[in-house]
Design an enzyme around this catalytic site. Sequence first.
Site, mmCIF file in Angstrom:
data_model
loop_
_atom_site.group_PDB
_atom_site.id
_atom_site.type_symbol
_atom_site.label_atom_id
_atom_site.label_comp_id
_atom_site.label_asym_id
_atom_site.label_seq_id
_atom_site.Cartn_x
_atom_site.Cartn_y
_atom_site.Cartn_z
ATOM 1 N N THR A 231 26.566 -12.376 -51.264
ATOM 2 C CA THR A 231 25.725 -13.553 -51.448
ATOM 3 C C THR A 231 26.402 -14.718 -50.742
ATOM 4 O OG1 THR A 231 26.890 -14.335 -53.408
ATOM 5 C CG2 THR A 231 25.144 -12.752 -53.784
ATOM 6 N N ARG A 259 13.920 -4.381 -56.787
ATOM 7 C CA ARG A 259 15.181 -4.649 -57.469
ATOM 8 C C ARG A 259 15.585 -6.120 -57.348
ATOM 9 N NH1 ARG A 259 20.468 -6.719 -55.686
ATOM 10 N NH2 ARG A 259 22.051 -5.878 -57.111
ATOM 11 N N VAL A 260 16.045 -6.698 -58.452
ATOM 12 C CA VAL A 260 16.560 -8.058 -58.487
ATOM 13 C C VAL A 260 17.982 -8.008 -59.037
ATOM 14 C CG1 VAL A 260 16.311 -10.358 -59.493
ATOM 15 C CG2 VAL A 260 14.275 -9.078 -58.791
ATOM 16 N N GLY A 261 18.911 -8.692 -58.378
ATOM 17 C CA GLY A 261 20.297 -8.708 -58.832
ATOM 18 C C GLY A 261 20.617 -9.902 -59.708
ATOM 19 N N ASP A 262 21.886 -10.265 -59.741
ATOM 20 C CA ASP A 262 22.339 -11.296 -60.675
ATOM 21 C C ASP A 262 22.075 -12.716 -60.202
ATOM 22 O OD1 ASP A 262 24.342 -10.686 -58.634
ATOM 23 O OD2 ASP A 262 25.598 -12.161 -59.651
ATOM 24 N N THR A 282 29.367 -13.234 -56.849
ATOM 25 C CA THR A 282 29.034 -12.377 -55.716
ATOM 26 C C THR A 282 29.581 -10.977 -55.949
ATOM 27 O OG1 THR A 282 29.460 -11.959 -53.364
ATOM 28 C CG2 THR A 282 31.081 -13.305 -54.524
ATOM 29 N N GLY A 283 28.774 -9.962 -55.638
ATOM 30 C CA GLY A 283 29.233 -8.590 -55.824
ATOM 31 C C GLY A 283 28.101 -7.677 -56.261
#
Length: 363
Positions: A231, A259-262, A282-283
């Site tokens: 990110t 899909r959605v991340g953090d 980030t990760g």
Amino acid sequence: MPRRPSPSAAHIPPRRGSLRRSHGILAVAAAVVLLAGCTAPAPGIDPGSEDAQGATETAAPLDFALAIHGGAGALPDDLSEERKQGYLDDLSKALQHGRDRLAEGAPSLDVVQEVVRILEDSPLFNAGKGAVFTHEGRNELDAAIMDGRDLNCGSVAGVTTIKNPVDLARAVMEESRHVFFTGAGAEQFAAEQGIETVEPEYFFVQSRYDSLQRALERESAAGAEDEKRGTVGAVALDRDGNLAAATSTGGLTNKRFGRVGDVPVIGAGTYANNATVAVSCTGIGEQFIRNNIAHDVSALVEYKGLSVEAAAQEAIGKLDPGDGGLIAVGRTGEIALIFNSASMLRGAADSNGRFEVAIWGSP
């Protein structure tokens, strides 16, 4: 400079009958602090414990502070000199802009948005122009922004035509009564707000497309996991003592099915609270969501009395090695740049003259 709130400050007016007694208690407490002449550990912490060693210390607050990141992962040590210098140059450009704006007295909320926009416009980072490709060969972008003054925030996910998703996230925060828009709804809102859009082809970067092809080949052969993650983000403290955070991402190479991340999940990948800290993560997003990492840093500062550095270390310690990292700025300007991966593109600057960018090395 205005006094910044205590992490545990409770703004509850005293009952009339207890007002005089409260003043007496406060006077005695103030005298004790003056006589002590040194910093005590946070309430509830054993002075001899390891937690006490990481407790927040009283220090002269900085006028401003800024931290940025361009993603955590496993960049090879033999990265070409051209590529390495490209990363460092673009990080420096964004950091310089943010530092200069904070020095001028710009609000932290404006600064983190502007810094993230600069990083979104670079094809080197997995956000905006450089976003990675989904399994279907699309670019789907997420972003979030948060104001530490009042916990106001805005998020977008799965947008495909927004040039700078961080701008749309701020519009959601300020121009709607909602917090989180996704997909077509987010893009319809963008059109209503006059947010700049582009054709999907704008996001095509050959190296990102090649990464997708490698991931698809490995998946076909051995069911390999998604290849690319990362990110961009910025956290800042301004001259008025206000904190803000912003984060933007293209997600994972070869990600599936919406899909959605953090990143757009407030408290997981992005968080800011004037009483504690501003955080951008980030990760591997799923791990940051499961562990609520961004808010966890704030909670460790507020309830356990840890320094920003110690809180960030403890939060990242919940993750598996290689999962990623975070940047954080506290209410007095303390900066933490913490990661458990092989690398994290990062930078830091403050009013004391600090200015640095890095890729590898110790967190």
